[in-house]
Motif scaffolding. Structure first.
Motif, PDB file in Angstrom:
ATOM      1  N   ILE A  13       0.864  -1.177   0.000  1.00 42.02           N
ATOM      2  CA  ILE A  13       0.000   0.000   0.000  1.00 42.02           C
ATOM      3  C   ILE A  13       0.903   1.230   0.000  1.00 42.02           C
ATOM      4  CG2 ILE A  13      -1.858   1.210   1.188  1.00 42.02           C
ATOM      5  CD1 ILE A  13      -2.503  -1.691   0.170  1.00 42.02           C
ATOM      6  N   VAL A  14       0.666   2.134  -0.938  1.00 44.99           N
ATOM      7  CA  VAL A  14       1.482   3.344  -1.050  1.00 44.99           C
ATOM      8  C   VAL A  14       0.580   4.568  -1.027  1.00 44.99           C
ATOM      9  CG1 VAL A  14       3.286   2.130  -2.347  1.00 44.99           C
ATOM     10  CG2 VAL A  14       1.469   3.307  -3.590  1.00 44.99           C
ATOM     11  N   ASP A  15       1.149   5.710  -0.692  1.00 41.89           N
ATOM     12  CA  ASP A  15       0.346   6.944  -0.679  1.00 41.89           C
ATOM     13  C   ASP A  15       0.540   7.774  -1.939  1.00 41.89           C
ATOM     14  OD1 ASP A  15       2.877   7.859  -0.187  1.00 41.89           O
ATOM     15  OD2 ASP A  15       2.393   8.831   1.700  1.00 41.89           O
ATOM     16  N   ASN A  16       1.508   7.381  -2.792  1.00 49.30           N
ATOM     17  CA  ASN A  16       1.726   8.073  -4.058  1.00 49.30           C
ATOM     18  C   ASN A  16       2.096   7.019  -5.105  1.00 49.30           C
ATOM     19  OD1 ASN A  16       2.944   9.439  -6.279  1.00 49.30           O
ATOM     20  ND2 ASN A  16       3.304  11.217  -4.982  1.00 49.30           N
ATOM     21  N   ASP A  60      -5.630   6.362   3.399  1.00 42.99           N
ATOM     22  CA  ASP A  60      -5.516   6.085   4.835  1.00 42.99           C
ATOM     23  C   ASP A  60      -4.117   5.588   5.179  1.00 42.99           C
ATOM     24  OD1 ASP A  60      -7.109   2.795   4.996  1.00 42.99           O
ATOM     25  OD2 ASP A  60      -5.861   3.695   3.459  1.00 42.99           O
ATOM     26  N   GLN A  61      -3.693   5.856   6.383  1.00 45.47           N
ATOM     27  CA  GLN A  61      -2.357   5.473   6.816  1.00 45.47           C
ATOM     28  C   GLN A  61      -2.291   4.019   7.275  1.00 45.47           C
ATOM     29  OE1 GLN A  61       0.362   7.385   6.387  1.00 45.47           O
ATOM     30  NE2 GLN A  61      -1.075   8.692   5.312  1.00 45.47           N
ATOM     31  N   VAL A  62      -3.402   3.493   7.774  1.00 42.66           N
ATOM     32  CA  VAL A  62      -3.434   2.109   8.239  1.00 42.66           C
ATOM     33  C   VAL A  62      -4.403   1.349   7.339  1.00 42.66           C
ATOM     34  CG1 VAL A  62      -3.920   0.595  10.167  1.00 42.66           C
ATOM     35  CG2 VAL A  62      -2.989   2.870  10.585  1.00 42.66           C
ATOM     36  N   SER A  63      -3.898   0.362   6.661  1.00 43.28           N
ATOM     37  CA  SER A  63      -4.737  -0.399   5.741  1.00 43.28           C
ATOM     38  C   SER A  63      -4.514  -1.883   5.950  1.00 43.28           C
ATOM     39  CB  SER A  63      -4.416  -0.020   4.293  1.00 43.28           C
ATOM     40  OG  SER A  63      -5.140  -0.843   3.419  1.00 43.28           O
ATOM     41  N   PHE A  64      -5.565  -2.640   5.853  1.00 48.38           N
ATOM     42  CA  PHE A  64      -5.475  -4.085   5.990  1.00 48.38           C
ATOM     43  C   PHE A  64      -5.251  -4.764   4.636  1.00 48.38           C
ATOM     44  CE2 PHE A  64      -9.825  -3.061   5.033  1.00 48.38           C
ATOM     45  CZ  PHE A  64     -10.200  -4.031   4.128  1.00 48.38           C
ATOM     46  N   ARG A  65      -5.148  -4.001   3.573  1.00 50.26           N
ATOM     47  CA  ARG A  65      -5.132  -4.581   2.237  1.00 50.26           C
ATOM     48  C   ARG A  65      -3.753  -5.001   1.743  1.00 50.26           C
ATOM     49  NH1 ARG A  65     -10.226  -3.429  -0.444  1.00 50.26           N
ATOM     50  NH2 ARG A  65     -11.433  -2.105   0.933  1.00 50.26           N
TER      51      ARG A  65
END
Length: 82
Positions: A13-16, A60-65
């Motif tokens: 999971i990345v934010d960018n 989101d900063q916390v992800s279960f994916r």
């Protein structure tokens, strides 16, 4: 008991997504491959003939994916134990 044989893919999971995808493609030389159509941004990369890296962008900063997908020698035995 089933045994894990190899890693099929890892999802990060990345934010960018654009910046992360550029890193894996330009700096590590991973080959971009077609991704499934999701309702969020994704990028898939070929690591070798059997392994892939999947990137997903989430606000989101916390992800279960985020996950790791393993190939096992006896899927049915695990499935029916669950």
């Amino acid at each position: 008991m089933a045994k894990a044989i190899t890693i099929n893919h890892v999802t990060l999971i990345v934010d960018n997504l654009e910046k992360a995808a550029s890193f894996y493609e330009q700096e590590l030389g991973l080959e971009v491959i077609p991704a499934f159509l999701f309702d969020y941004p994704t990028a898939f990369f070929k690591i070798n003939d059997t392994q892939q890296l999947h990137l997903s962008e989430w606000d989101d900063q916390v992800s279960f994916r985020g996950h790791i997908c393993l190939v096992v020698d006896d899927f049915n035995s695990i499935f029916f134990r669950m």
